[in-house]
Design an enzyme around this catalytic site. Structure first.
Site, PDB file in Angstrom:
ATOM      1  CB  SER A  45      -0.088  52.923  10.687  1.00 14.95           C
ATOM      2  OG  SER A  45      -1.018  52.942  11.738  1.00 14.95           O
TER       3      SER A  45
HETATM    4  N1  SAH Z   1      -0.182  53.546  16.682  1.00 13.02           N
HETATM    5  C1  SAH Z   1      -0.110  52.148  16.305  1.00 13.02           C
HETATM    6  C2  SAH Z   1      -1.328  51.755  15.491  1.00 13.02           C
HETATM    7  C3  SAH Z   1      -2.026  50.588  16.059  1.00 13.02           C
HETATM    8  S1  SAH Z   1      -3.611  50.251  15.299  1.00 13.02           S
HETATM    9  C4  SAH Z   1       1.193  51.860  15.580  1.00 13.02           C
HETATM   10  O1  SAH Z   1       2.122  52.614  15.678  1.00 13.02           O
HETATM   11  O2  SAH Z   1       1.293  50.834  14.906  1.00 13.02           O
HETATM   12  C5  SAH Z   1      -4.712  51.136  16.371  1.00 13.02           C
HETATM   13  C6  SAH Z   1      -4.698  50.725  17.815  1.00 13.02           C
HETATM   14  O3  SAH Z   1      -5.756  51.426  18.484  1.00 13.02           O
HETATM   15  C7  SAH Z   1      -4.942  49.251  18.085  1.00 13.02           C
HETATM   16  O4  SAH Z   1      -3.866  48.754  18.819  1.00 13.02           O
HETATM   17  C8  SAH Z   1      -6.225  49.244  18.928  1.00 13.02           C
HETATM   18  O5  SAH Z   1      -6.254  48.223  19.890  1.00 13.02           O
HETATM   19  C9  SAH Z   1      -6.213  50.628  19.547  1.00 13.02           C
HETATM   20  N2  SAH Z   1      -7.499  51.151  20.020  1.00 13.02           N
HETATM   21  C10 SAH Z   1      -8.712  50.980  19.451  1.00 13.02           C
HETATM   22  N3  SAH Z   1      -9.648  51.621  20.190  1.00 13.02           N
HETATM   23  C11 SAH Z   1      -9.008  52.188  21.250  1.00 13.02           C
HETATM   24  C12 SAH Z   1      -9.416  52.984  22.368  1.00 13.02           C
HETATM   25  N4  SAH Z   1     -10.704  53.324  22.560  1.00 13.02           N
HETATM   26  N5  SAH Z   1      -8.475  53.393  23.242  1.00 13.02           N
HETATM   27  C13 SAH Z   1      -7.177  53.062  23.075  1.00 13.02           C
HETATM   28  N6  SAH Z   1      -6.726  52.331  22.033  1.00 13.02           N
HETATM   29  C14 SAH Z   1      -7.622  51.890  21.136  1.00 13.02           C
END
Ligand code: SAH
Length: 225
Positions: free
Chosen positions: A76
């Site tokens: 993000s």
């Molecule tokens: N918090 C992260 C953001 C990653 S983007 C950071 O600091 O950069 C969002 C993430 O959510 C992705 O890695 C995706 O694989 C994950 N995601 C999507 N659906 C999910 C679910 N049902 N359970 C766990 N993770 C999930």
């Protein structure tokens, strides 16, 4: 050309904090405040974001923009990480759950502020990578699990705070169940094209108060595969 060293990254990180501050000031009408919590800004100034992106992108880690991390996902934008953390307001004694670990950047920011962070990631490769990166940097208060985060993490519940970093039409019921009365959840909520950063407070009697804030664009929470 030489490669960037830790001192260069530290300068860029201070610069990033200034960019976030400008962004917050510009959005102050919508946010209802002109600056974020100093503790959050200090944490943003400490966490080495360049260690949570793919190596070739390290020189770009401190721009105020999301970056690809693989599997069509992104780390993000720093402004959004800072804002979500500010809204969540994690405290030193609190037990926090994050859904969507990615490569672990937001988890590291939370770990700077809370007692314990638990983070669930649905892409197994990310969960492993995030764990390795956090361990290398010495974050001892983060636990990561590979699985579907919409079910929460019952073993470590209840949580004082829950942060969801992928979009959902509504708050997953299991997460609301695992939130303490008086606790708070922050998530991007609404239809994919019209998500808003949303704050859900669980009242001491178990009811919920919902506040919808600024528009955001997160990838969608995936369900089991
Ligand atoms: N918090 C992260 C953001 C990653 S983007 C950071 O600091 O950069 C969002 C993430 O959510 C992705 O890695 C995706 O694989 C994950 N995601 C999507 N659906 C999910 C679910 N049902 N359970 C766990 N993770 C999930």
């Amino acid at each position: 050309m030489k490669e960037m060293n830790e001192e260069h990254f530290a300068v860029l990180r201070r610069h990033m904090a200034e960019l976030i501050a400008i962004h917050v000031d510009l959005a102050s009408d919508e946010l209802g405040k002109s600056a974020l919590d100093e503790r959050v800004m200090a944490a943003m100034g400490r966490v080495p974001r360049h260690r949570f992106v793919l190596e070739p992108l390290a020189p770009h880690a401190y721009g105020d923009m999301p970056l690809p991390i693989g599997f069509d996902k992104t780390i993000s934008q720093p402004f959004i990480v800072a804002l979500m953390t500010d809204l969540l307001s994690p405290q030193r004694h609190e037990n926090v759950l994050e859904i969507g670990t990615g490569l672990g950047y937001q988890a590291a920011v939370l770990a700077e502020l809370a007692r314990q962070v638990w983070s669930v990631e649905i892409v197994e490769e990310f969960a492993g990578e995030a764990e390795a990166r956090l361990r290398r940097l010495g974050y001892a208060n983060v636990g990561i699990r590979y699985g579907d985060g919409t079910r929460g993490w019952a073993e470590h519940a209840p949580f004082d705070k829950i942060l969801v970093t992928a979009g959902a039409e509504r708050a997953p019921p299991a997460l609301l169940d695992q939130l303490k009365p008086g606790g708070r959840m922050v998530l991007p909520m609404g239809p994919a094209a019209a998500q808003r950063l949303t704050v859900i407070d669980k009242t001491p009697t178990g009811g919920v108060e919902v506040r919808k804030l600024v528009p955001v664009r997160f990838s969608e929470l995936e369900t089991v595969r």
